[in-house]
Design a protein around this motif. Structure first.
Motif, PDB file in Angstrom:
ATOM      1  N   THR A 131       0.835  -1.208   0.000  1.00 54.62           N
ATOM      2  CA  THR A 131       0.000   0.000   0.000  1.00 54.62           C
ATOM      3  C   THR A 131       0.866   1.253   0.000  1.00 54.62           C
ATOM      4  N   TRP A 132       0.300   2.298  -0.592  1.00 56.01           N
ATOM      5  CA  TRP A 132       0.985   3.590  -0.597  1.00 56.01           C
ATOM      6  C   TRP A 132       1.186   4.063   0.832  1.00 56.01           C
ATOM      7  N   THR A 133       0.155   3.842   1.634  1.00 64.13           N
ATOM      8  CA  THR A 133       0.195   4.278   3.027  1.00 64.13           C
ATOM      9  C   THR A 133       1.416   3.737   3.758  1.00 64.13           C
ATOM     10  N   SER A 134       1.655   2.413   3.579  1.00 66.62           N
ATOM     11  CA  SER A 134       2.710   1.781   4.345  1.00 66.62           C
ATOM     12  C   SER A 134       4.065   2.390   4.021  1.00 66.62           C
ATOM     13  N   GLN A 135       4.194   2.915   2.813  1.00 72.22           N
ATOM     14  CA  GLN A 135       5.490   3.460   2.432  1.00 72.22           C
ATOM     15  C   GLN A 135       5.607   4.949   2.727  1.00 72.22           C
ATOM     16  N   ASN A 136       4.504   5.548   3.210  1.00 74.79           N
ATOM     17  CA  ASN A 136       4.522   7.001   3.417  1.00 74.79           C
ATOM     18  C   ASN A 136       4.041   7.389   4.806  1.00 74.79           C
ATOM     19  N   LEU A 180      -3.565   5.415  10.500  1.00 71.84           N
ATOM     20  CA  LEU A 180      -4.029   4.401  11.442  1.00 71.84           C
ATOM     21  C   LEU A 180      -4.195   3.025  10.782  1.00 71.84           C
ATOM     22  N   THR A 181      -4.710   3.020   9.546  1.00 73.17           N
ATOM     23  CA  THR A 181      -4.936   1.713   8.915  1.00 73.17           C
ATOM     24  C   THR A 181      -3.643   0.910   8.863  1.00 73.17           C
ATOM     25  N   HIS A 182      -2.535   1.564   8.560  1.00 76.64           N
ATOM     26  CA  HIS A 182      -1.275   0.828   8.564  1.00 76.64           C
ATOM     27  C   HIS A 182      -0.732   0.688   9.988  1.00 76.64           C
ATOM     28  N   GLY A 183      -0.865   1.769  10.772  1.00 70.15           N
ATOM     29  CA  GLY A 183      -0.249   1.794  12.097  1.00 70.15           C
ATOM     30  C   GLY A 183      -0.764   0.714  13.024  1.00 70.15           C
ATOM     31  N   TRP A 230      -2.254  -2.351  12.469  1.00 72.10           N
ATOM     32  CA  TRP A 230      -1.823  -3.739  12.227  1.00 72.10           C
ATOM     33  C   TRP A 230      -0.303  -3.857  12.328  1.00 72.10           C
ATOM     34  N   SER A 231       0.363  -2.771  11.936  1.00 69.41           N
ATOM     35  CA  SER A 231       1.814  -2.763  11.984  1.00 69.41           C
ATOM     36  C   SER A 231       2.310  -2.908  13.429  1.00 69.41           C
ATOM     37  N   ALA A 232       1.572  -2.274  14.364  1.00 66.63           N
ATOM     38  CA  ALA A 232       1.952  -2.390  15.773  1.00 66.63           C
ATOM     39  C   ALA A 232       1.830  -3.837  16.233  1.00 66.63           C
ATOM     40  N   MET A 233       0.782  -4.494  15.775  1.00 69.83           N
ATOM     41  CA  MET A 233       0.595  -5.906  16.136  1.00 69.83           C
ATOM     42  C   MET A 233       1.727  -6.752  15.566  1.00 69.83           C
ATOM     43  N   GLN A 234       2.068  -6.475  14.317  1.00 67.59           N
ATOM     44  CA  GLN A 234       3.129  -7.222  13.643  1.00 67.59           C
ATOM     45  C   GLN A 234       4.462  -7.000  14.362  1.00 67.59           C
ATOM     46  N   SER A 235       4.741  -5.741  14.708  1.00 60.47           N
ATOM     47  CA  SER A 235       6.042  -5.431  15.313  1.00 60.47           C
ATOM     48  C   SER A 235       6.182  -6.015  16.701  1.00 60.47           C
ATOM     49  N   THR A 236       5.063  -6.174  17.404  1.00 61.54           N
ATOM     50  CA  THR A 236       5.167  -6.776  18.725  1.00 61.54           C
ATOM     51  C   THR A 236       5.053  -8.296  18.636  1.00 61.54           C
ATOM     52  N   GLY A 237       4.920  -8.796  17.420  1.00 60.05           N
ATOM     53  CA  GLY A 237       4.925 -10.249  17.235  1.00 60.05           C
ATOM     54  C   GLY A 237       3.571 -10.897  17.440  1.00 60.05           C
ATOM     55  N   LEU A 238       2.518 -10.079  17.611  1.00 57.89           N
ATOM     56  CA  LEU A 238       1.187 -10.656  17.841  1.00 57.89           C
ATOM     57  C   LEU A 238       0.522 -10.950  16.504  1.00 57.89           C
ATOM     58  N   ASN A 239       1.139 -11.817  15.741  1.00 58.37           N
ATOM     59  CA  ASN A 239       0.634 -12.044  14.395  1.00 58.37           C
ATOM     60  C   ASN A 239       1.118 -13.389  13.895  1.00 58.37           C
ATOM     61  N   TRP A 286      -3.685 -15.049  11.286  1.00 60.30           N
ATOM     62  CA  TRP A 286      -4.193 -13.790  11.821  1.00 60.30           C
ATOM     63  C   TRP A 286      -3.805 -12.584  10.984  1.00 60.30           C
ATOM     64  N   LEU A 287      -2.875 -12.745  10.063  1.00 60.33           N
ATOM     65  CA  LEU A 287      -2.412 -11.602   9.272  1.00 60.33           C
ATOM     66  C   LEU A 287      -3.571 -10.880   8.580  1.00 60.33           C
ATOM     67  N   PRO A 288      -4.400 -11.580   7.803  1.00 57.62           N
ATOM     68  CA  PRO A 288      -5.528 -10.872   7.185  1.00 57.62           C
ATOM     69  C   PRO A 288      -6.549 -10.394   8.208  1.00 57.62           C
ATOM     70  N   ARG A 289      -6.719 -11.150   9.290  1.00 52.64           N
ATOM     71  CA  ARG A 289      -7.694 -10.739  10.307  1.00 52.64           C
ATOM     72  C   ARG A 289      -7.256  -9.449  10.986  1.00 52.64           C
ATOM     73  N   ILE A 290      -5.974  -9.406  11.330  1.00 55.12           N
ATOM     74  CA  ILE A 290      -5.477  -8.213  12.016  1.00 55.12           C
ATOM     75  C   ILE A 290      -5.571  -6.998  11.110  1.00 55.12           C
ATOM     76  N   LYS A 291      -5.287  -7.234   9.834  1.00 55.47           N
ATOM     77  CA  LYS A 291      -5.412  -6.110   8.898  1.00 55.47           C
ATOM     78  C   LYS A 291      -6.859  -5.629   8.854  1.00 55.47           C
TER      79      LYS A 291
END
Lengths: 251, 658, 225
Positions: free
Chosen positions: C99-104, C173-176, C178-187, C191-196
């Motif tokens: 996504t554009w968001t994730s890169q910006n 927020l849309t990226h932030g 799920w990204s927080a979940m990913q970075s803390t390893g809660l993924n 669950w990847l698509p669910r968390i997104k």
């Protein structure tokens, strides 16, 4: 069916690590769409040699998508525009007649250019040397069936282990992060009982080495996964994060 | 305890394989019980060079470093993980008998000997079968994710040439996973400082001092600098020489140069004629083809191989006027099923390959070059359903479609044989030591174990057996005598001379400044090899080949053009040095094929076949390993023979008809 | 200290502060929605969150969270810029899944931060700040939040500005989340698509609640009641 196309190639030429590079443009006619991208490069090099010019240096070896040696950033993508393949598996039918193809080396601070399109990926070796292994010596190991491993676990470990260490993940990442590469190894070995014993230590030393070598911080853009020729999932990055954080909190 | 093998005829030297005495099953245990060992404090003082980081090289370097030796490891690629062992797909054999189907060490030994058409050494092969199960345990302990069953235990599949399921696998990437296991073990030692790793280095010569290998000369491929390295012993695991054919399934940098340098320094080159041709490769598409891609042999389990029955149809297909799928059932010739009713499409590799070539040479080939036959899954799809076929072969079909751009579910695949593996190599004794003291050779680079033909899933087994469990023991028997030898200076005249020779050769190559590119000359050599030293060989053809190779050699040394400089990265120079040695290996292959007046395994002499067209061995006269001894540049090499005594196995003619 | 030295440690800080800020936004949006339902209740909340020690402590903590999040963002971005190397690609293209968001995120963050300053002037400066210092900075009583809201959003230009701001925040927020979940390893893979999906739902709810207020006043609903 086979077609013959003409292409224009914009290729990054750089004499050595410290030299400054620039793009050179070459025209190449009568390219068979059945030939692979690297065979097209061979033809171009033969042409350059015929003109008594220095051929373009690029990395390649097995030419069947498994050794991970070939690199090249082609038209904005590591390993070219086609998905799930390495550059050596890319064929000229992915390009149109008259198209201009821009070919660049991997660009990442941790992958310095050696010459033209060739980069050093020694950093990946250093990360593995830091801890990407199970500490067992030859001999004196238990029977292969001594510990049962669930099929789903073994399969997931295998998915992570398919990483070919090509560096496309770090090359695609806008942050120059090597997380997918590191995660693939940490995840594979953390999943298997044989590797679990030193999983915490492994995660810590491999991440420390990755940071030391100047790779960037992962911001979860997912570009690595999208460009990975072997489809390694970023869910392994989550496992790496988990392994690393729990190791640190336990300290 | 060593037993001498008599050999004569061309030169009355004795070839002593130093096989331990005693019953077959006790030889290796006896050897280990009585061999000399090096104590830990002395190991630190001994240096070992290992050239190559494939399965054999990486596992040997790691194992010896674990024991305490100082190891220097050399690889031609940017990382040890890229060695061509990585491309092996199918699996690795081991006599575990996990499937309770009657497997045993003896049965694996027997199958390997028989598969090799009774041209391998019994004692070596038995040892290989003996250590095979340890390899699986070792790899599991390293974290190699072998395929498992739902119960959590290791899964097996069956493979050609065996009646039991003893092949362990990791998806279609077994070689990759095993190599990454060995690579991780090697990396661990590099991290500890026990192995010094030299990547992007190519060995260009062996240094021999007082009859013993004491080091190598290598070129740093990045800087172009020629460097000298000392060691108490040198181990070479540099792979096979299939790239002499230009087009093969080998990687682009796979080469025979290390082997040829050893040969020129006194190591015998054994059985160069034994090369394996793999029947299921993606056919050549045209002039610019650079290498061939192999597809797993397992495809033949469900695919049916055919060509058109009538030449007109074949011509129409080649011209693009007729589609394969449109050809009626009665117009198709399932030639393997016709000729070999019992084994059908599952005949051994050499038989299937020759049959395909025979059809194409007779004008029935398909594809735009006419050098292809069909491998058809339509019957399998009808019988099993597309989903099951996809589950079994999906990844191979996808790979094929990426290369050829045709959907194998709809159109029959096209296949053609290609050079794949070379059974011949540097001669080694039971200890894997060459005829030069202190020089060892392991993996595909040596000649041992596979005889005249290699069974599927046995290459990985042999590479790892040599590296993990054989060489680290046997090399100690040699090194135990070397503990008094101090590290030598690389300023010694022998090092100086070797470096000078290498430099002179490079200077000579660069000074030619001729008109032909390295690749074009390599391609010329490859064509000669394929036409005359390929699947079907005969006296007249081999003699032509020897003449033509001579011409290529002359052309190469007088008309090659290499751009660039010596002291810089120079890919063309690297390739030229390798092609110079491929020419030598081509000559040896043709010579060896000419002298071996019999057909066996991967070596098929058209003059020696049964009335049904099968390979006809001649055990009376050719039950030996041919060992070629270098006799100077431009002089014919000398043939020595290591007699193969079959003490434990009764030899039979291979038969796949009934 | 591994929270500063290691890349995953730094990402943990980003995630924790990020999640904290998301929780704040969730609270803030719930509170705001009250102004539509009942301006009087809204003012009661404003009163409650005036110059009290708990409100003040909360504000300080919030501010600290912001500052840490921003400083780490700048620090990470600088490191990532360095890690890319000196030479940029001449041609880059994204795969669809990226996504554009994730890169910006940094750009979105800067936009969000810029508007935040305006927002602080519009409300905080006139309310809590006025109460704390005793200075009369706005037109109404510092605790009369509803009046301030109505005053501001009766001007269409502010409505539009706030809508733009909230859109940027929504993307962030849309990226932030799920990204927080990913970075803390809660993924994981399942669950990847669910968390997104959860991230999208949560951020959309927050932003819709926020947006409803300017839209409500823009449509003139506030004045007719």
């Amino acid at each position: 069916m086979e077609k013959i196309i003409n292409v224009t190639l914009k290729v990054w030429r750089q004499a050595g690590p410290k030299a400054s590079g620039k793009f050179e443009t070459y025209k190449l006619d009568n390219v068979s769409t059945d030939s692979s991208f690297l065979e097209m490069m061979d033809v171009l090099n033969e042409k350059l040699i015929g003109e008594r010019k220095e051929p373009i240096a690029f990395d390649h070896d097995c030419r069947e998508g498994i050794c991970g040696m070939c690199s090249m950033f082609i038209n904005g993508h590591p390993h070219g525009p086609d998905g799930e393949i390495t550059t050596c598996q890319l064929h000229m039918r992915a390009f149109k007649d008259g198209e201009t193809i821009t070919i660049e080396p991997w660009r990442s601070a941790a992958f310095p250019v050696i010459k033209d399109l060739m980069v050093s990926r020694g950093a990946f070796d250093e990360i593995i040397q830091a801890g990407g292994f199970v500490s067992v010596n030859t001999g004196g190991v238990p029977d292969g069936n001594a510990i049962a491993i669930g099929k789903d676990i073994a399969d997931e470990a295998m998915d992570a282990a398919t990483c070919i260490g090509c560096g496309a993940c770090a090359a695609a990442c806008k942050n120059g992060s090597a997380m997918l590469f590191v995660a693939a190894k940490v995840s594979q070995l953390a999943l298997l009982p044989q590797g679990k014993v030193e999983a915490a230590h492994r995660a810590k030393v491999m991440v420390a080495k990755m940071d030391e070598l100047g790779f960037g911080n992962c911001t979860n853009t997912g570009a690595c996964e999208a460009e990975c020729p072997k489809n390694v999932s970023i869910s392994h990055i989550a496992r790496l994060n988990r392994e690393f954080l729990s190791a640190k909190f336990r300290d | 305890m060593a037993k001498n093998e008599e050999s004569t005829v061309v030169e009355a030297s004795k070839i002593d394989a130093r096989i331990p005495a005693g019953p077959l099953a006790e030889k290796w245990s006896n050897y280990k019980a009585h061999q000399k060992l090096v104590n830990p404090s002395n190991k630190r003082r001994l240096d070992v060079i290992v050239v190559g980081t494939g399965l054999a090289g990486a596992s040997a370097a790691a194992s010896m470093a674990e024991m305490g030796f100082n190891v220097k490891s050399f690889c031609i690629q940017d990382s040890p993980r890229r060695a061509h062992s990585i491309a092996a797909q199918g699996g690795i054999n081991a006599a575990k008998n996990y499937q309770n189907d009657g497997d045993s060490v003896y049965r694996l030994f027997y199958d390997t000997i028989k598969g090799g058409d009774y041209r391998a050494r019994e004692a070596n092969v038995y040892r290989l079968a003996e250590v095979s199960s340890g390899i699986i345990d070792q790899c599991v302990a390293q974290g190699v994710p072998f395929a498992r069953e739902y119960g959590g235990l290791l899964d097996n599949r069956s493979f050609g040439g065996a009646q039991v399921s003893r092949t362990f696998y990791a998806k279609g990437q077994t070689g990759q996973q095993l190599l990454l296991g060995a690579y991780s073990a090697l990396s661990r030692q590099v991290g500890k400082g026990a192995v010094k790793l030299y990547s992007r280095y190519e060995m260009l010569d062996v240094v021999v001092i007082d009859g013993r290998a004491r080091g190598i000369i290598a070129r740093n491929l990045v800087s172009g600098k020629i460097e000298r390295f000392f060691a108490h012993a040198v181990v070479v695991g540099s792979g096979g020489y299939g790239n002499a054919f230009f087009l093969s399934t080998n990687a682009m940098t796979s080469n025979a140069s290390a082997a040829i340098q050893m040969y020129k320094k006194g190591a015998y080159f054994a059985n160069p004629a034994y090369a394996q041709i793999h029947p299921t490769c993606v056919p050549v598409h045209g002039e610019s083809q650079s290498k061939l891609t192999l597809m797993s042999e397992s495809l033949r389990n469900d695919g049916r191989i055919w060509t058109p029955k009538r030449k007109e149809d074949a011509e129409a297909i080649r011209a693009g006027k007729l589609k394969a799928a449109d050809l009626k059932e009665e117009d198709r010739d399932y030639y393997l099923e016709r000729r070999y009713p019992a084994f059908g499409n599952l005949v051994p590799r050499d038989v299937a390959s020759r049959a395909a070539k025979e059809r194409c040479d007779a004008g029935f080939g398909v594809g735009n070059t006419g050098l292809a036959v069909y491998l058809d899954f339509s019957a399998a799809i009808e019988r099993l359903g597309e989903d099951l076929v996809r589950a079994r072969y999906g990844n191979l079909f996808q790979m094929y479609e990426k290369i050829v751009d045709e959907n194998p579910y709809k159109t029959p695949m096209m296949i053609y044989p290609a050079i794949h593996y070379t059974m011949g190599g540097i001669w080694v004794d039971y200890e894997l030591q060459t005829s030069v003291k202190g020089l060892f050779c392991i993996g595909e680079a040596n000649f041992s174990d596979h005889g005249a033909n290699r069974l599927g899933a046995s290459a990985l087994m042999q590479g790892l057996a040599d590296g993990y469990f054989v060489l680290p023991y046997t090399i100690q028997n040699y090194l135990a005598d070397q503990i008094q030898v101090p590290r030598m200076s690389t300023e010694l005249p022998e090092f100086e001379q070797a470096e000078k020779d290498v430099n002179d050769k490079i200077k000579k190559l660069l000074s030619i400044q001729g008109k032909k590119s390295v690749d074009s000359l390599h391609r010329e050599l490859g064509l000669i090899m394929w036409d005359f030293v390929g699947m079907g060989r005969n006296k007249a053809g081999l003699e032509i080949a020897l003449e033509k190779i001579k011409e290529v050699r002359k052309e190469f040394w007088s008309n090659v053009y290499i751009p660039g400089k010596q002291d810089d990265m120079n890919n063309e120079l690297e390739k030229a040095l390798r092609v110079a040695d491929f020419i030598e290996i081509g000559d040896l292959m043709a010579r060896d094929a000419l002298q071996r007046e019999e057909s066996c395994g991967g070596h098929f002499r058209e003059e020696y076949q049964t009335p049904e067209g099968e390979a006809l061995r001649n055990d009376e006269e050719f039950s030996f390993a041919s060992c070629w001894k270098f006799n100077g540049d431009g002089v014919d090499p000398i043939l020595l023979k290591e007699a193969l005594d079959y003490e434990f196995i009764h030899r039979q003619q291979r038969n796949y008809k009934a | 200290m591994w929270l500063i030295d290691s890349s995953i440690g730094r990402k943990l800080i980003m995630s924790i502060t990020g999640v904290f800020l998301v929780l704040f936004l969730l609270f803030h949006s719930c509170m705001n929605i009250v102004v539509i339902i009942s301006p009087a209740s809204y003012n009661a909340i404003c009163e409650f969150l005036g110059a009290n020690w708990y409100a003040l402590a909360g504000t300080m903590l919030l501010g600290a969270g912001f500052i840490v999040h921003i400083l780490y963002a700048l620090f990470l971005s600088y490191q990532n810029y360095r890690a890319r190397g000196g030479q940029a690609y001449a041609v880059t293209k994204n795969q669809e899944s990226v996504t554009w968001t994730s890169q910006n995120m940094l750009i979105l963050g800067v936009i969000v931060f810029g508007f935040l300053a305006l927002h602080m002037y519009n409300f905080w400066y006139k309310m809590q700040f006025a109460e704390l210092t005793g200075l009369h900075t706005g037109d109404f009583h510092p605790a009369d939040g509803a009046a301030y809201v109505k005053q501001l959003f009766s001007q269409p230009v502010y409505c539009v500005l706030y809508l733009v701001w909230l859109s940027a925040l929504w993307l962030h927020l849309t990226h932030g989340i799920w990204s927080a979940m990913q970075s803390t390893g809660l993924n994981n893979k399942v669950w990847l698509p669910r968390i997104k999906a959860i991230a999208n739902v949560v951020s959309t709810i927050i932003i819709l609640m926020f947006m409803s207020i300017p839209v409500y006043y823009l449509l003139g609903c506030g004045s007719c009641c």
